[in-house]
Scaffold this active site. Structure first.
Site, PDB file in Angstrom:
ATOM      1  N   GLY A   1      49.751  62.217  87.896  1.00  0.00           N
ATOM      2  CA  GLY A   1      49.550  62.617  86.502  1.00  0.00           C
ATOM      3  C   GLY A   1      50.860  62.947  85.838  1.00  0.00           C
ATOM      4  N   SER A   2      50.808  63.901  84.914  1.00  0.00           N
ATOM      5  CA  SER A   2      51.986  64.230  84.107  1.00  0.00           C
ATOM      6  C   SER A   2      52.961  65.125  84.880  1.00  0.00           C
ATOM      7  CB  SER A   2      51.542  64.951  82.836  1.00  0.00           C
ATOM      8  OG  SER A   2      50.904  66.164  83.194  1.00  0.00           O
TER       9      SER A   2
ATOM     10  N   GLU B   1      52.856  62.031  92.348  1.00  0.00           N
ATOM     11  CA  GLU B   1      53.147  60.726  91.758  1.00  0.00           C
ATOM     12  C   GLU B   1      53.004  60.922  90.263  1.00  0.00           C
ATOM     13  OE1 GLU B   1      53.199  57.775  89.997  1.00  0.00           O
ATOM     14  OE2 GLU B   1      51.257  57.100  90.748  1.00  0.00           O
TER      15      GLU B   1
ATOM     16  N   GLU C   1      58.431  59.523  78.310  1.00  0.00           N
ATOM     17  CA  GLU C   1      57.521  58.443  78.693  1.00  0.00           C
ATOM     18  C   GLU C   1      56.516  58.190  77.561  1.00  0.00           C
ATOM     19  OE1 GLU C   1      54.718  59.315  81.862  1.00  0.00           O
ATOM     20  OE2 GLU C   1      54.755  57.211  82.469  1.00  0.00           O
TER      21      GLU C   1
HETATM   22  P1  NDP Z   1      47.493  65.199  83.168  1.00  0.00           P
HETATM   23  O1  NDP Z   1      48.622  65.317  84.091  1.00  0.00           O
HETATM   24  O2  NDP Z   1      47.206  66.324  82.255  1.00  0.00           O
HETATM   25  O3  NDP Z   1      46.144  64.890  84.014  1.00  0.00           O
HETATM   26  C1  NDP Z   1      46.148  64.371  85.313  1.00  0.00           C
HETATM   27  C2  NDP Z   1      45.256  65.226  86.205  1.00  0.00           C
HETATM   28  O4  NDP Z   1      45.833  66.534  86.340  1.00  0.00           O
HETATM   29  C3  NDP Z   1      43.857  65.445  85.633  1.00  0.00           C
HETATM   30  O5  NDP Z   1      42.931  65.501  86.686  1.00  0.00           O
HETATM   31  C4  NDP Z   1      43.991  66.803  84.954  1.00  0.00           C
HETATM   32  O6  NDP Z   1      42.777  67.460  84.791  1.00  0.00           O
HETATM   33  C5  NDP Z   1      44.893  67.517  85.923  1.00  0.00           C
HETATM   34  N1  NDP Z   1      45.650  68.632  85.346  1.00  0.00           N
HETATM   35  C6  NDP Z   1      46.072  68.776  84.072  1.00  0.00           C
HETATM   36  N2  NDP Z   1      46.773  69.915  83.937  1.00  0.00           N
HETATM   37  C7  NDP Z   1      46.793  70.498  85.152  1.00  0.00           C
HETATM   38  C8  NDP Z   1      47.363  71.718  85.640  1.00  0.00           C
HETATM   39  N3  NDP Z   1      48.063  72.529  84.867  1.00  0.00           N
HETATM   40  N4  NDP Z   1      47.193  72.009  86.935  1.00  0.00           N
HETATM   41  C9  NDP Z   1      46.514  71.180  87.739  1.00  0.00           C
HETATM   42  N5  NDP Z   1      45.942  70.035  87.331  1.00  0.00           N
HETATM   43  C10 NDP Z   1      46.088  69.694  86.049  1.00  0.00           C
HETATM   44  O7  NDP Z   1      47.669  63.875  82.349  1.00  0.00           O
HETATM   45  P2  NDP Z   1      47.043  63.479  80.930  1.00  0.00           P
HETATM   46  O8  NDP Z   1      45.824  62.744  81.181  1.00  0.00           O
HETATM   47  O9  NDP Z   1      46.938  64.629  80.014  1.00  0.00           O
HETATM   48  O10 NDP Z   1      48.194  62.522  80.391  1.00  0.00           O
HETATM   49  C11 NDP Z   1      49.396  63.091  79.878  1.00  0.00           C
HETATM   50  C12 NDP Z   1      50.589  62.288  80.299  1.00  0.00           C
HETATM   51  O11 NDP Z   1      50.696  62.295  81.717  1.00  0.00           O
HETATM   52  C13 NDP Z   1      50.529  60.815  79.966  1.00  0.00           C
HETATM   53  O12 NDP Z   1      50.897  60.576  78.657  1.00  0.00           O
HETATM   54  C14 NDP Z   1      51.484  60.249  80.979  1.00  0.00           C
HETATM   55  O13 NDP Z   1      52.812  60.428  80.534  1.00  0.00           O
HETATM   56  C15 NDP Z   1      51.253  61.091  82.208  1.00  0.00           C
HETATM   57  N6  NDP Z   1      50.309  60.477  83.156  1.00  0.00           N
HETATM   58  C16 NDP Z   1      50.800  59.783  84.206  1.00  0.00           C
HETATM   59  C17 NDP Z   1      49.953  59.147  85.079  1.00  0.00           C
HETATM   60  C18 NDP Z   1      50.466  58.374  86.233  1.00  0.00           C
HETATM   61  O14 NDP Z   1      49.831  57.406  86.642  1.00  0.00           O
HETATM   62  N7  NDP Z   1      51.569  58.785  86.821  1.00  0.00           N
HETATM   63  C19 NDP Z   1      48.511  59.173  84.906  1.00  0.00           C
HETATM   64  C20 NDP Z   1      48.075  59.957  83.782  1.00  0.00           C
HETATM   65  C21 NDP Z   1      48.958  60.569  82.957  1.00  0.00           C
HETATM   66  P3  NDP Z   1      42.009  67.459  83.365  1.00  0.00           P
HETATM   67  O15 NDP Z   1      41.718  66.040  83.038  1.00  0.00           O
HETATM   68  O16 NDP Z   1      40.805  68.260  83.638  1.00  0.00           O
HETATM   69  O17 NDP Z   1      42.942  68.095  82.382  1.00  0.00           O
END
Ligand code: NDP
EC number: 1.2.1.16
Length: 458
Positions: free
Chosen positions: A210-211, A232, A363
């Site tokens: 994720g982010s 990742e 990004e």
């Molecule tokens: P997030 O990182 O917010 O979400 C990814 C996962 O992390 C989701 O399951 C989310 O849960 C969870 N999460 C969010 N905040 C927290 C936290 N503080 N502690 C623990 N878990 C958390 O990504 P977004 O979907 O908001 O996308 C935002 C940006 O992230 C994108 O624009 C991109 O730049 C990047 N991203 C990168 C990815 C990759 O493949 N590397 C994939 C997705 C996003 P919930 O949905 O419940 O908030």
């Protein structure tokens, strides 16, 4: 973020889900721990049988799963079905190779360390928590689940809140294949409620895709608890084109590299560095190809790419484009939010991007390319490395010396020569710097969540 399926083509909420209560979460963690005690005593053969059966089920349901993916996050039906089938292939890979990846090793002859017998074995750790994103709702979760389960760990999946139906499907899939009840379960919890899970002593390791912000929060909690973690995160992957490359092919692939998954992929190329000798030709081909790709209904098979997954995601993408335009970037195509419902965004190419623009460093998780002219490979590499990220890269050249130089000097987890960056079950995947740490997939990935145990006999 509420847990709900919201159709990205209309913005209409189709289904909402209540988050699991603290009691329900507790119950699932306890079941995961109990399941570990039985799973760790099963053989690779048994686990492989269950994994293959789960892959059979997924393949037989690929059409309906694809529809679920497309409905929840907006990718095209064709690419969603490809994702479902790729996930089944990944499951079969670990079913067939886990035993080899984890077979005991003898690092040196036993007598060198005054032993009669010496070996290193790879034991499962226990319950592993996976925090996963929506962009590849099946594949991202399966590439955690398949190696983890084959190693003998149990898994808890906290999926992104906008793909709950994909999450629930995965929560049942492995049990339907035959894995013990509780071996793999979905937790319906929001991102803000994840840290207490990392703090729970029964959860032995955590992985997040994720982010950077979410990754950093997880890493902090894992560090505080002295727990293994794999991250990742995002990418600002480069796509470098040198004069010796097949320019037509490179330009056609560049369009795919940027538009795959509507640009919402960590390994999508985001920065395009093209040598000045071939720049004009490449720019013409690339901008034409991008402008011809039209966003449309993901359920229509003729659609090039679908809407962005979330309203917030589209807003973030457009903010970056607007900031660049205001500071002087030229918009070669796209760049405007279209009229009408749904979270569509056009394929966009920016030139004249400078360091003061946010998109130079941040990004952009959407179909927006930044195209730059360079005068040498060295300049392209220096610019590639001038980034907080280091996930992967794609270099187009038919000069072997240049290919070797790029592979040696680009600071990233991967360098793909004359091809798109991609993930394969047998090949390690992961990055450096803000792109994260640890590796997924391959023998390296399956060994992230094991106890590397030395057994020395006098
Ligand atoms: P997030 O990182 O917010 O979400 C990814 C996962 O992390 C989701 O399951 C989310 O849960 C969870 N999460 C969010 N905040 C927290 C936290 N503080 N502690 C623990 N878990 C958390 O990504 P977004 O979907 O908001 O996308 C935002 C940006 O992230 C994108 O624009 C991109 O730049 C990047 N991203 C990168 C990815 C990759 O493949 N590397 C994939 C997705 C996003 P919930 O949905 O419940 O908030």
């Amino acid at each position: 973020m509420a847990i709900a399926t919201i159709d990205p083509t209309t913005g209409i909420t189709l289904k909402t889900f209540d988050a699991h209560t603290p009691e329900e979460v507790e119950n699932r963690i306890a079941r995961a721990e109990a399941a570990f005690r039985s799973l760790q005593n099963t053989s690779f053969e048994e686990r492989a049988r269950w994994m293959h059966k789960a892959a059979d089920i997924l393949e037989s349901e690929a059409d309906e799963v694809a529809r679920l993916i497309a409905t929840e996050m907006g990718k095209t039906l064709t690419t969603a079905k490809y994702e479902a089938l790729k996930s089944a292939t990944g499951m079969r890979h670990f079913a067939d190779h886990a035993q080899r990846y984890l077979s005991p090793e003898t690092p040196v002859p036993a007598k060198e360390v005054n032993a009669s017998n010496l070996h290193v074995q790879f034991d499962p750790l226990g319950v592993v928590l996976a925090v996963m994103p929506w962009n590849y709702p099946l594949w991202q979760a399966v590439r955690f689940a398949a190696p983890a389960l084959m190693a003998g760990n149990t898994g808890l999946l906290k999926h992104a809140s906008n793909v709950p139906q994909c999450a629930l499907y995965l929560g049942d899939l492995f049990a339907r294949g035959g894995f013990p009840e509780g071996a793999f379960q979905t937790l319906l919890v929001e991102g803000k409620d994840v840290i207490p899970l990392v703090d729970d002593a029964r959860i032995r390791a955590v992985t997040l895709t994720g982010s950077v912000a979410a990754g950093s929060a997880i890493a902090e909690a894992a560090g505080r608890n002295i727990k293994r973690s794999v991250l990742e995160l995002g990418g600002m992957d480069v796509f470098i084109v040198m004069p010796s490359a097949d320019i037509e092919k490179a330009a056609a692939q560049a369009v795919i590299a940027r538009l795959q998954n509507s640009g919402q992929s960590c390994i999508a190329a985001k920065r395009f560095y093209v040598h000045e000798d071939v720049y004009d030709r490449f720019e013409h081909l690339f901008v034409t190809g991008m402008a011809e790709a039209v966003a449309g209904d993901p359920l229509d098979e003729s659609t090039s790419f679908g809407p962005l997954a979330t309203e917030r995601g589209r807003q973030d993408v457009h903010e970056l484009v607007r900031d660049a335009r205001e500071k002087g970037a030229a918009v070669q195509c796209g760049g405007e939010i279209p009229e009408g419902e749904g979270w569509y965004y056009p394929a966009t190419v920016l030139t004249g991007v400078t360091e003061d623009m946010r998109i130079y460093r941040e990004e952009c998780f959407g179909p927006v390319a930044c195209l730059y002219k360079v005068s040498s490979l060295q300049e392209a590499i220096a610019l590639s490395n001038d980034s907080d990220f280091g996930l992967s890269s794609s270099v187009w050249t038919n000069d072997e010396t240049e290919a070797t130089e790029a592979a040696r000097s680009i600071e990233a987890g991967g360098v793909f020569i004359n091809g798109l960056t991609a993930s394969f079950p047998a090949v390690p995947f992961g990055g450096l710097k803000d792109s994260g740490y640890g590796r997924e997939l391959s023998a390296y990935g399956i060994r992230e969540f094991v106890n590397i145990k030395t057994v020395w006999t006098s």
